[in-house]
Design a protein around this motif. Structure first.
Motif, PDB file in Angstrom:
ATOM      1  N   PRO A 149      49.820 -93.549  73.115  1.00 23.75           N
ATOM      2  CA  PRO A 149      49.905 -92.318  73.593  1.00 23.75           C
ATOM      3  C   PRO A 149      51.094 -91.697  72.893  1.00 23.75           C
ATOM      4  O   PRO A 149      51.115 -90.538  72.621  1.00 23.75           O
ATOM      5  CB  PRO A 149      50.275 -92.836  75.009  1.00 23.75           C
ATOM      6  N   ALA A 150      52.160 -92.417  72.686  1.00 23.46           N
ATOM      7  CA  ALA A 150      53.350 -91.669  71.893  1.00 23.46           C
ATOM      8  C   ALA A 150      53.043 -91.288  70.413  1.00 23.46           C
ATOM      9  O   ALA A 150      53.393 -90.321  70.100  1.00 23.46           O
ATOM     10  CB  ALA A 150      54.562 -92.701  71.813  1.00 23.46           C
ATOM     11  N   LEU A 151      52.158 -91.943  69.847  1.00 27.93           N
ATOM     12  CA  LEU A 151      51.565 -91.726  68.626  1.00 27.93           C
ATOM     13  C   LEU A 151      50.767 -90.382  68.679  1.00 27.93           C
ATOM     14  O   LEU A 151      50.999 -89.605  67.660  1.00 27.93           O
ATOM     15  CB  LEU A 151      50.815 -92.800  67.958  1.00 27.93           C
ATOM     16  N   ARG A 152      50.186 -90.233  69.742  1.00 28.81           N
ATOM     17  CA  ARG A 152      49.297 -88.866  69.901  1.00 28.81           C
ATOM     18  C   ARG A 152      50.540 -87.651  70.256  1.00 28.81           C
ATOM     19  O   ARG A 152      50.430 -86.901  69.666  1.00 28.81           O
ATOM     20  CB  ARG A 152      48.349 -89.108  70.932  1.00 28.81           C
ATOM     21  N   GLU A 153      51.414 -88.054  71.246  1.00 30.34           N
ATOM     22  CA  GLU A 153      52.161 -86.823  71.710  1.00 30.34           C
ATOM     23  C   GLU A 153      53.124 -86.478  70.640  1.00 30.34           C
ATOM     24  O   GLU A 153      53.415 -85.374  70.467  1.00 30.34           O
ATOM     25  CB  GLU A 153      53.040 -87.454  72.981  1.00 30.34           C
ATOM     26  N   PHE A 154      53.422 -87.494  69.586  1.00 31.71           N
ATOM     27  CA  PHE A 154      54.314 -86.864  68.811  1.00 31.71           C
ATOM     28  C   PHE A 154      53.661 -86.957  67.339  1.00 31.71           C
ATOM     29  O   PHE A 154      54.484 -87.154  66.117  1.00 31.71           O
ATOM     30  CB  PHE A 154      55.631 -87.900  68.619  1.00 31.71           C
ATOM     31  N   ALA A 155      52.601 -86.769  67.385  1.00 38.74           N
ATOM     32  CA  ALA A 155      51.670 -86.766  65.993  1.00 38.74           C
ATOM     33  C   ALA A 155      52.532 -85.952  64.900  1.00 38.74           C
ATOM     34  O   ALA A 155      52.369 -86.464  63.830  1.00 38.74           O
ATOM     35  CB  ALA A 155      50.273 -86.364  66.159  1.00 38.74           C
ATOM     36  N   ASP A 156      53.239 -84.957  65.372  1.00 35.40           N
ATOM     37  CA  ASP A 156      53.622 -84.133  64.207  1.00 35.40           C
ATOM     38  C   ASP A 156      54.879 -84.867  63.595  1.00 35.40           C
ATOM     39  O   ASP A 156      55.433 -84.515  62.591  1.00 35.40           O
ATOM     40  CB  ASP A 156      54.376 -82.743  64.579  1.00 35.40           C
ATOM     41  N   ARG A 157      55.244 -86.083  64.062  1.00 36.51           N
ATOM     42  CA  ARG A 157      56.457 -86.746  63.574  1.00 36.51           C
ATOM     43  C   ARG A 157      55.985 -88.062  62.987  1.00 36.51           C
ATOM     44  O   ARG A 157      57.005 -89.035  62.841  1.00 36.51           O
ATOM     45  CB  ARG A 157      57.503 -86.934  64.696  1.00 36.51           C
ATOM     46  N   ILE A 158      54.802 -88.206  62.808  1.00 38.90           N
ATOM     47  CA  ILE A 158      54.284 -89.615  62.412  1.00 38.90           C
ATOM     48  C   ILE A 158      53.506 -89.331  61.203  1.00 38.90           C
ATOM     49  O   ILE A 158      52.437 -88.633  61.151  1.00 38.90           O
ATOM     50  CB  ILE A 158      53.336 -90.142  63.427  1.00 38.90           C
ATOM     51  N   LEU A 159      53.954 -89.899  60.198  1.00 38.30           N
ATOM     52  CA  LEU A 159      53.348 -89.712  58.777  1.00 38.30           C
ATOM     53  C   LEU A 159      52.373 -90.910  58.387  1.00 38.30           C
ATOM     54  O   LEU A 159      52.745 -92.006  58.357  1.00 38.30           O
ATOM     55  CB  LEU A 159      54.459 -89.494  57.577  1.00 38.30           C
ATOM     56  N   VAL A 160      51.108 -90.360  58.066  1.00 37.24           N
ATOM     57  CA  VAL A 160      49.900 -91.597  57.660  1.00 37.24           C
ATOM     58  C   VAL A 160      50.644 -91.896  56.446  1.00 37.24           C
ATOM     59  O   VAL A 160      51.087 -91.250  55.395  1.00 37.24           O
ATOM     60  CB  VAL A 160      48.857 -90.849  57.666  1.00 37.24           C
ATOM     61  N   ALA A 161      50.644 -93.246  56.235  1.00 40.15           N
ATOM     62  CA  ALA A 161      51.214 -93.939  54.955  1.00 40.15           C
ATOM     63  C   ALA A 161      50.105 -94.392  53.944  1.00 40.15           C
ATOM     64  O   ALA A 161      49.313 -95.387  54.321  1.00 40.15           O
ATOM     65  CB  ALA A 161      52.139 -94.813  55.470  1.00 40.15           C
ATOM     66  N   PRO A 162      50.051 -93.835  52.833  1.00 35.01           N
ATOM     67  CA  PRO A 162      49.435 -94.452  51.647  1.00 35.01           C
ATOM     68  C   PRO A 162      50.158 -95.796  51.275  1.00 35.01           C
ATOM     69  O   PRO A 162      50.976 -96.070  51.957  1.00 35.01           O
ATOM     70  CB  PRO A 162      49.351 -93.664  50.496  1.00 35.01           C
ATOM     71  N   VAL A 163      49.476 -96.730  50.454  1.00 38.10           N
ATOM     72  CA  VAL A 163      50.024 -98.086  50.082  1.00 38.10           C
ATOM     73  C   VAL A 163      51.072 -97.528  49.025  1.00 38.10           C
ATOM     74  O   VAL A 163      50.883 -97.896  47.751  1.00 38.10           O
ATOM     75  CB  VAL A 163      48.758 -98.837  49.387  1.00 38.10           C
ATOM     76  N   SER A 164      52.112 -97.161  49.496  1.00 32.55           N
ATOM     77  CA  SER A 164      53.224 -96.758  48.529  1.00 32.55           C
ATOM     78  C   SER A 164      54.634 -97.015  49.051  1.00 32.55           C
ATOM     79  O   SER A 164      55.476 -96.260  49.206  1.00 32.55           O
ATOM     80  CB  SER A 164      53.250 -94.940  48.747  1.00 32.55           C
ATOM     81  N   GLU A 165      54.841 -98.507  49.286  1.00 31.99           N
ATOM     82  CA  GLU A 165      55.971 -98.933  49.968  1.00 31.99           C
ATOM     83  C   GLU A 165      57.536 -98.236  49.543  1.00 31.99           C
ATOM     84  O   GLU A 165      58.171 -98.163  50.357  1.00 31.99           O
ATOM     85  CB  GLU A 165      55.879-100.507  50.134  1.00 31.99           C
ATOM     86  N   LEU A 166      57.240 -98.174  48.107  1.00 35.88           N
ATOM     87  CA  LEU A 166      58.480 -97.955  47.335  1.00 35.88           C
ATOM     88  C   LEU A 166      58.946 -96.566  47.841  1.00 35.88           C
ATOM     89  O   LEU A 166      59.908 -96.217  48.248  1.00 35.88           O
ATOM     90  CB  LEU A 166      58.374 -97.970  45.803  1.00 35.88           C
ATOM     91  N   ALA A 167      57.886 -95.637  47.678  1.00 37.70           N
ATOM     92  CA  ALA A 167      58.288 -94.276  47.983  1.00 37.70           C
ATOM     93  C   ALA A 167      58.432 -94.077  49.401  1.00 37.70           C
ATOM     94  O   ALA A 167      59.285 -93.028  49.868  1.00 37.70           O
ATOM     95  CB  ALA A 167      56.998 -93.306  47.387  1.00 37.70           C
ATOM     96  N   LEU A 168      57.685 -94.720  50.202  1.00 37.63           N
ATOM     97  CA  LEU A 168      57.830 -94.637  51.829  1.00 37.63           C
ATOM     98  C   LEU A 168      59.303 -94.700  52.225  1.00 37.63           C
ATOM     99  O   LEU A 168      59.801 -94.079  53.032  1.00 37.63           O
ATOM    100  CB  LEU A 168      56.702 -95.485  52.398  1.00 37.63           C
ATOM    101  N   ALA A 169      59.794 -95.970  51.717  1.00 35.82           N
ATOM    102  CA  ALA A 169      60.929 -96.323  51.986  1.00 35.82           C
ATOM    103  C   ALA A 169      61.987 -95.532  51.595  1.00 35.82           C
ATOM    104  O   ALA A 169      62.874 -95.014  52.395  1.00 35.82           O
ATOM    105  CB  ALA A 169      61.226 -97.822  51.241  1.00 35.82           C
ATOM    106  N   GLY A 170      61.845 -94.851  50.366  1.00 39.98           N
ATOM    107  CA  GLY A 170      62.648 -94.110  49.826  1.00 39.98           C
ATOM    108  C   GLY A 170      62.811 -92.730  50.693  1.00 39.98           C
ATOM    109  O   GLY A 170      63.775 -91.918  50.731  1.00 39.98           O
ATOM    110  N   ALA A 171      61.485 -92.286  51.170  1.00 42.49           N
ATOM    111  CA  ALA A 171      61.412 -91.122  51.795  1.00 42.49           C
ATOM    112  C   ALA A 171      62.110 -91.202  53.321  1.00 42.49           C
ATOM    113  O   ALA A 171      62.925 -90.203  53.796  1.00 42.49           O
ATOM    114  CB  ALA A 171      59.940 -90.836  51.920  1.00 42.49           C
ATOM    115  N   GLY A 172      62.140 -92.499  53.738  1.00 45.21           N
ATOM    116  CA  GLY A 172      62.521 -92.617  55.063  1.00 45.21           C
ATOM    117  C   GLY A 172      64.456 -92.576  54.723  1.00 45.21           C
ATOM    118  O   GLY A 172      65.178 -91.955  55.565  1.00 45.21           O
TER     119      GLY A 172
END
Ligand SMILES: Cc1ncc(C[n+]2csc(CCOP(=O)(O)OP(=O)(O)O)c2C)c(N)n1
Ligand SMILES: [Mg+2]
Lengths: 334, 328
Positions: free
Chosen positions: A43-66
C-alpha cells in the motif's frame, strides 16, 4: 503485538514514507521474498509511488544517486538487495558516502540508508552469502546496523530513515526475516549505539549480533536446561557505533565470554570484541574468550559443507562449555 | 539458412530437448526440495545456447550468467556432472562448491557462470585478450541477460573490447525482464544492440527463439571474430517460459502474455520447420525418447551420488598453500 523481522522492516518503511515527504526509495525489494511483509509494504509503495524509483541492475549508480539526493536535502533509502551486491556499490558507499561529511570539513551530510539482505542464507554459495558488517566496520563515517530481532529491525530502520544524519548500512539477514518478536506500539526505542541485554545471566556472556542473536538465545536456554549454567546474551544491535561498555559490564559480571558472529573469524566482529576484552576487560576474565565464527573459507553451495561452517546454537554451546570448563583463573605464562 | 544438412538439424533438435528435459528435472526435483538454493531455468531460451555453441570448439572460452544450464550443456559438458553440481554432490563439476549459478567446466572451456549480474563480462574480455596474445585461434563468448546492461561494467567492457579489438562475442539473451522488472521499466533503450554502435562494435538483434536464425548469425559472427576483425554483439530476442527462479509466482506477467509464449517455443518452431521439410515425425520422436532416457539416467545417477565430505570444507581456498615463511 507480534511481528516478524520482515514485517518490522516493511512497517518502518511504510511509516517513514508517510512521515517524511523527503524520503525517497531507490529500488523496492527491501523485504526479500517474504510475502507477508511484501503485502504490508505494497500500500505504501502505491501511495507514494512518485517517491519510489524502479531500479535497474545498477548498484553503483543507485547508491551514488541516493548519496547525492541526501546531500541535496532529501533522505534516501537504497535497496541493495542481497548483501553481497553491496560490493558493486562499494566505491560509492565506502569512498563517497562515508567521506562526504569529513572531507568537506562538515559542510555536507549524506543521510542515506543502504539496505542489505546479507548472510549465509542456505545454498546461497560464495557469491550470495557475504556478511558485510565487519568490512563496513572498517569504514569510519558509516553507521552499521545489525539488528537481531523484529523489534530492533522496526525501530532502528525507522530511526535511520527519519532521524539519522549519517550514512547508514542497515543489514537484515535472510534467515532472520521470518523471526518474530514483540513490538509495543509507541514504546520508545533503545537508542542506537546501545547494546541490548536479551537475557540476563551470571556464569557466561554470549555476545551476539544479527542472526547469531536467536541462536545465542537458543544456546543459552540449552546451557541452562542441560548444564545448569546461567547465561547472559548481549545483542550488539550495531557494529558502528559499537557499545563496548555494555559488553564490558556484562563480562565484568560473568567473567566469561563467548562471541558468536557470522563473519569470518579473522578480522571479524568477534575479533573486535575479543580485542576490546583483551585491552579493557582482562581483569574480569576467568577464562580465555572464545570466538564462534565462520572459518576463513568462502561459503560453499552444498548444504553439508555450508552446515559445517554455520554458527549454530550447538556450536555456541560447545564454545560456551569450553569456556565454562576452563580453569577458574587464567594462568600467566612463567 | 534452410539448406542446413539434416543431421545438423537433428543435432539441434536433440540439444534443445536435452536442455529442456534436463531443466524439467531441475524444476521437478526443486519442487521436492532436492535442489538447494534457487535455480534459474533457461526454458524457452535454449535456442540461443544451442545456436551459438554450435560454432565453438571445446577450447573456446564461454562465460555465462546465473541462467547457465543451457550454455554449459550446449558447450558439451557432461549432463551427469552438471546435474550433480546443481544438487550439490561431490561428483559435480565443481565438487558441490558452486551450484547452479556457478557452474564451471574449465577443461571444456566453460570458465564460469556467475551469480553476480554482469559479473564476468570483463573476465571474458581478459580471456579474449589472452587468446589473442597466445594466437591460439580461440575466441571468448559471454552470455548475459538484458538486465546486465544496467551495469556500468557492461559499457566499460564494450569499450575495452572495441579498443583492444578482442576476439570476443557478446551474446545478450534479451528475455524482456530483469527479475520481475520488465525491460521498459528499467531502460529507455529498447535494443541492447544499440549500445554497441558508439563503440564501433558490429551488432545485430535477431530472433533468439529460432535456432536456425541464431545458428546463421552466430556462424557469421564467429567467422568474423576468428578472422581477427574484432568483437561483435548478438542480441537474441527470447522469452523465458519459466519463472525468474524456480518458485517465482510470476505475478508480474499477464495471462495473455503467458499464453502467447507457447508460440515462441523454440522446440516447437524447429519441429514445425522439420515437419514442413517433410521429415518423419517418428524420427523426431525417436530423438526425444533417446534424449529423455539419457537425461533421466544422468539425473538418477546424480541423485545417488555422494555429498561432499564436510571434513573437506577448507579445501580449494588457495591454489597454493598460504605460507608465512618464504620457502627455499
Ligand atoms: C549485481 C547483482 N545485482 C542484482 C542481482 C539480483 N538479480 C539476479 S538475476 C537478476 C536479473 C538479471 O536480469 P537479466 O540480466 O536480464 O537476466 P535474466 O534473469 O533475465 O536471464 C537480478 C537483478 C544479482 N544477481 N547481481
Ligand atoms: Mg532478462
Amino acid at each position: 503485538m507480534k511481528i516478524s523481522f520482515a514485517q518490522g522492516v516493511a512497517m518502518a518503511i511504510s511509516e517513514s514514507l508517510a512521515a517524511d515527504s523527503r524520503l525517497l526509495l531507490i529500488g523496492n525489494g527491501f523485504v526479500g521474498l517474504n510475502m507477508e511483509a511484501r503485502a504490508l509494504l505494497e500500500p505504501a509503495l502505491r501511495e507514494f509511488a512518485d517517491r519510489i524509483l524502479v531500479a535497474p541492475v545498477s548498484e553503483l549508480a543507485l547508491a551514488g544517486a541516493g548519496i547525492g539526493a541526501a546531500m541535496a536535502g532529501q533522505r534516501a533509502a537504497v535497496d541493495l538487495s542481497t548483501g553481497s551486491f553491496i560490493f558493486q556499490a562499494f566505491a560509492q558507499v565506502v569512498n563517497e558516502a562515508a567521506n562526504v561529511h569529513y572531507m568537506s570539513g562538515g559542510q555536507t551530510t549524506a543521510p542515506v540508508t543502504f539496505c542489505s539482505l546479507a548472510g549465509m542464507r542456505s545454498a546461497g554459495a560464495a557469491q550470495h552469502s557475504h556478511r558485510i558488517q565487519a568490512m563496513l566496520g572498517q569504514v569510519p563515517g558509516l553507521q552499521v546496523l545489525v539488528p537481531g530481532g523484529a523489534d530492533d529491525a522496526y525501530h532502528m530502520l525507522k530511526w535511520a530513515l527519519l532521524q539519522s544524519q549519517n550514512p547508514t548500512v542497515f543489514i537484515s539477514h535472510a534467515l532472520l526475516l521470518g523471526e518474530t518478536g514483540e513490538l509495543t506500539p509507541g514504546a520508545p526505542m533503545l537508542p542506537v549505539g546501545k547494546a541490548r541485554i536479551r537475557r540476563e545471566g551470571r556464569d557466561l556472556s554470549i555476545i551476539a549480533s544479527s542472526i547469531t542473536v536467536p541462536r545465542a538465545l537458543e544456546a543459552a536456554q540449552s546451557l541452562e536446561r542441560d548444564h545448569g549454567f546461567s547465561v547472559e546474551v548481549v545483542d550488539l544491535r550495531s557494529i558502528a557505533p559499537l557499545d563496548r561498555d555494555t559488553v564490558l559490564k556484562s563480562v565484568a559480571k560473568t567473567g566469561r565470554a563467548v562471541i558468536a558472529d557470522e563473519c569470518h573469524r579473522s578480522f571479524g566482529v568477534a575479533a573486535e570484541i575479543a580485542a576490546t576484552l583483551a585491552e579493557e576487560g582482562l581483569a574480569y576474565l576467568k577464562a580465555p574468550v572464545c570466538r564462534v565464527a565462520v572459518p576463513d573459507v568462502p561459503v560453499p553451495f552444498s548444504p553439508p559443507l555450508e552446515a559445517e561452517l554455520t554458527v549454530t546454537a550447538d556450536k555456541i554451546v560447545a564454545g560456551a562449555l569450553k569456556v565454562l570448563n576452563a580453569g577458574s583463573t587464567m594462568r600467566r605464562p612463567v | 539458412m534452410t539448406d542446413l544438412a539434416l543431421d545438423k538439424l537433428y543435432g539441434f533438435y536433440e540439444q534443445l530437448w536435452r536442455i529442456r528435459l534436463f531443466e524439467g528435472h531441475v524444476q521437478r526435483l526443486a519442487a521436492k526440495g532436492e535442489v538447494p538454493g534457487f535455480p534459474h531455468l533457461s526454458t524457452g531460451q535454449e535456442a540461443v545456447a544451442v545456436g551459438v555453441c554450435a560454432h565453438l570448439a571445446a577450447n573456446d572460452y564461454v562465460f555465462s550468467s546465473h541462467r547457465a544450464h543451457g550454455h554449459v550443456l550446449a558447450k558439451g559438458s557432461d549432463p551427469y556432472a552438471t546435474f550433480a553440481e546443481i544438487i550439490g554432490r561431490q561428483d559435480g563439476l565443481c565438487r558441490g562448491r558452486g551450484g547452479s549459478m556457478h557452474l564451471v567446466d574449465a577443461a571444456n572451456g566453460v570458465m564460469g557462470a556467475t551469480g553476480v549480474v554482469a559479473g564476468n563480462l570483463s573476465l571474458a574480455a581478459g580471456a579474449a585478450w589472452a587468446a589473442q596474445a597466445l594466437g591460439d585461434g580461440r575466441i571468448a563468448v559471454v552470455f548475459f541477460g538484458d538486465g546486465a546492461t544496467g551495469a556500468g561494467v557492461f559499457h566499460e567492457t564494450l569499450n575495452l573490447a572495441s579498443l583492444w579489438q578482442l576476439p570476443l562475442l557478446f551474446v545478450c539473451e534479451n528475455n524482456g525482464y530483469a527479475e520481475f522488472t520488465s525491460r521498459e521499466e528499467h531502460s529507455k533503450v529498447a535494443k541492447v544492440s544499440a549500445f554497441a554502435a558508439p563503440y564501433h562494435l558490429p551488432a545485430e538483434t535477431i530472433d533468439g527463439n529460432d535456432v536456425l536464425v541464431v545458428n546463421a548469425a552466430a556462424a557469421a559472427a564467429v567467422r568474423s571474430i576468428r578472422s581477427g576483425a574484432g568483437p561483435r554483439l548478438l542480441e537474441c530476442m527470447t522469452y523465458r517460459m519459466a519463472g525468474h527462479y524456480v518458485g517465482d509466482a510470476q505475478r508480474y506477467r499477464s495471462k495473455e502474455e503467458l499464453a502467447a509464449m507457447k508460440e515462441k517455443d523454440p522446440i516447437d518452431r524447429l519441429r514445425a520447420h522439420l515437419t514442413q521439410r517433410g521429415e518423419p515425425a517418428a524420427e523426431l520422436e525417436a530423438i526425444e525418447k533417446r534424449v529423455a532416457s539419457e537425461v533421466q539416467a544422468a539425473v538418477e545417477r546424480a541423485r545417488q551420488a555422494a555429498r561432499p565430505d564436510p571434513a573437506t570444507v577448507l579445501d580449494y581456498v588457495y591454489s597454493q598453500p598460504l605460507s608465512t615463511t618464504a620457502e627455499a
